[in-house]
Design a protein around this motif. Structure first.
Motif, short mmCIF file in Angstrom:
data_model
loop_
_atom_site.label_atom_id
_atom_site.label_comp_id
_atom_site.label_asym_id
_atom_site.label_seq_id
_atom_site.Cartn_x
_atom_site.Cartn_y
_atom_site.Cartn_z
N GLY A 100 29.71 -6.75 0.65
CA GLY A 100 28.57 -7.58 0.30
C GLY A 100 27.83 -7.04 -0.90
N VAL A 101 26.55 -7.40 -0.99
CA VAL A 101 25.69 -7.01 -2.11
C VAL A 101 24.41 -6.40 -1.55
N GLU A 102 23.95 -5.33 -2.19
CA GLU A 102 22.71 -4.67 -1.77
C GLU A 102 21.75 -4.61 -2.95
N LEU A 103 20.47 -4.88 -2.67
CA LEU A 103 19.40 -4.80 -3.67
C LEU A 103 18.32 -3.87 -3.14
N ARG A 104 17.78 -3.00 -4.00
CA ARG A 104 16.73 -2.08 -3.58
C ARG A 104 15.69 -1.95 -4.68
N ALA A 105 14.42 -1.79 -4.24
CA ALA A 105 13.32 -1.55 -5.16
C ALA A 105 12.43 -0.49 -4.54
N ALA A 106 11.99 0.48 -5.36
CA ALA A 106 11.19 1.59 -4.84
C ALA A 106 10.00 1.85 -5.75
N GLY A 107 8.88 2.17 -5.10
CA GLY A 107 7.71 2.67 -5.80
C GLY A 107 7.63 4.16 -5.57
N THR A 108 7.56 4.97 -6.62
CA THR A 108 7.68 6.41 -6.48
C THR A 108 6.48 7.14 -7.08
N MET A 109 6.23 8.33 -6.56
CA MET A 109 5.21 9.23 -7.10
C MET A 109 5.89 10.51 -7.54
N TRP A 110 5.51 10.98 -8.74
CA TRP A 110 6.05 12.22 -9.29
C TRP A 110 4.91 13.23 -9.36
N PRO A 111 4.75 14.09 -8.36
CA PRO A 111 3.66 15.07 -8.39
C PRO A 111 3.94 16.20 -9.37
N GLY A 112 2.87 16.83 -9.87
CA GLY A 112 3.03 17.94 -10.80
C GLY A 112 3.25 17.48 -12.23
N LYS A 113 3.42 18.43 -13.12
CA LYS A 113 3.55 18.15 -14.54
C LYS A 113 5.00 17.99 -15.00
N HIS A 114 5.93 18.62 -14.29
CA HIS A 114 7.31 18.63 -14.77
C HIS A 114 8.13 17.43 -14.28
N ARG A 115 7.68 16.78 -13.22
CA ARG A 115 8.31 15.54 -12.73
C ARG A 115 9.78 15.72 -12.36
N TRP A 116 10.07 16.79 -11.68
CA TRP A 116 11.45 16.98 -11.22
C TRP A 116 11.61 16.53 -9.77
N PHE A 117 10.52 16.37 -9.03
CA PHE A 117 10.56 15.94 -7.63
C PHE A 117 9.81 14.62 -7.48
N PHE A 118 10.33 13.71 -6.65
CA PHE A 118 9.66 12.43 -6.42
C PHE A 118 9.75 12.04 -4.95
N LEU A 119 8.84 11.18 -4.54
CA LEU A 119 8.86 10.59 -3.20
C LEU A 119 8.21 9.22 -3.29
N GLY A 120 8.57 8.35 -2.34
CA GLY A 120 8.02 7.00 -2.39
C GLY A 120 8.50 6.13 -1.26
N LEU A 121 8.22 4.84 -1.39
CA LEU A 121 8.62 3.82 -0.43
C LEU A 121 9.63 2.89 -1.07
N GLU A 122 10.63 2.50 -0.28
CA GLU A 122 11.72 1.68 -0.80
C GLU A 122 11.99 0.50 0.12
N ALA A 123 12.15 -0.68 -0.45
CA ALA A 123 12.50 -1.89 0.28
C ALA A 123 13.81 -2.43 -0.27
#
Length: 241
Positions: A173-196
């Motif tokens: 089949g086909v899958e679609l995903r969208a996520a809103g993410t937060m990048w804490p800190g100055k270097h932005r190597w780690f992220f977390l968020g919510l995905e639908a």
């Protein structure tokens, strides 16, 4: 908007200048869902009739039958790679519950559950993170592509007796995903968020199934495997080599 404008816009996106170094992303997803085969079976039990009742009350309400439990405990891990400043690709593998349904009444009782292992590949597009807070940036990403699911159907409640499997099917089949993410800190190597997300997987006819209690069988019914997903996503991004 003319066709020429669309062609020029697409060319600009696809010919964007890549970053100085390739970027890789490793991420994990954990969440649940809505819809799927459990909802199909609950609707079928209502149409057939004879599976509608209330359970014995133990001071805290009386559950109605038939009922279904939403897809839960779904997880996936992904490896992504940038193709440019916004575009990228990722490969994903996951597994989890597709939900379960149960009916109980004068005709007898029946309970079934579904689970699946999935493999998918996405083309992704990422919006640039915006510096809304002093130590955190917020962004969004979108992805979509083909998904291959190995769906298993069994008798009884998941992780409880009986758990024999009586049906296996593979669906593309086909899958679609969208996520809103937060990048804490100055270097932005780690992220977390919510995905639908939304998974469209072609359905099929299942059954008839023998009842857990009572005589007879549940007639065949059309099962819909497509469903919505919602959960948390987290990961890291790093340049390599």
């Amino acid at each position: 908007m003319t066709l020429q404008t669309l062609v020029v816009g697409a060319a600009l996106i696809l010919t964007q200048t890549p970053p100085a170094r390739p970027l890789w992303t490793i991420s994990g997803y954990l969440g649940g869902g809505e819809g799927g085969p459990g909802a199909s079976m609950a609707s079928h039990l209502e149409r057939v009739g004879g599976f509608e009742s209330k359970s014995v009350c133990f001071y805290v309400g009386c559950p109605d039958f038939p009922r279904f439990h939403r897809p839960a405990r779904q997880w996936s891990v992904a490896l992504g790679h940038t193709l440019g400043r916004r575009l990228g690709v990722r490969a994903m593998v996951g597994a989890g519950s597709f939900g379960w349904a149960t009916g109980e009444g004068t005709s007898g009782s029946i309970t079934r559950h579904w689970s699946a292992t999935t493999v998918s590949a996405h083309l992704t597009y990422e919006l640039p993170p915006a510096q809304w807070l002093k130590e955190a940036a917020f962004g969004a990403s979108f992805g979509g592509g083909p998904i291959l699911a190995w769906v298993r159907s069994g008798r009884g409640v998941p992780d409880a007796y009986p758990t024999d499997s009586s049906s296996e099917v593979t669906r593309l089949g086909v899958e679609l995903r969208a996520a809103g993410t937060m990048w804490p800190g100055k270097h932005r190597w780690f992220f977390l968020g919510l995905e639908a997300g939304y998974r469209f997987l072609p359905g099929r006819t299942e059954g008839p199934y023998a009842l857990d209690t009572g005589s007879g069988a549940l007639p065949s019914f059309d099962v819909a495997y497509h469903h919505f997903t919602f959960g948390m996503v987290t990961g890291v991004r790093f340049p390599f080599p």
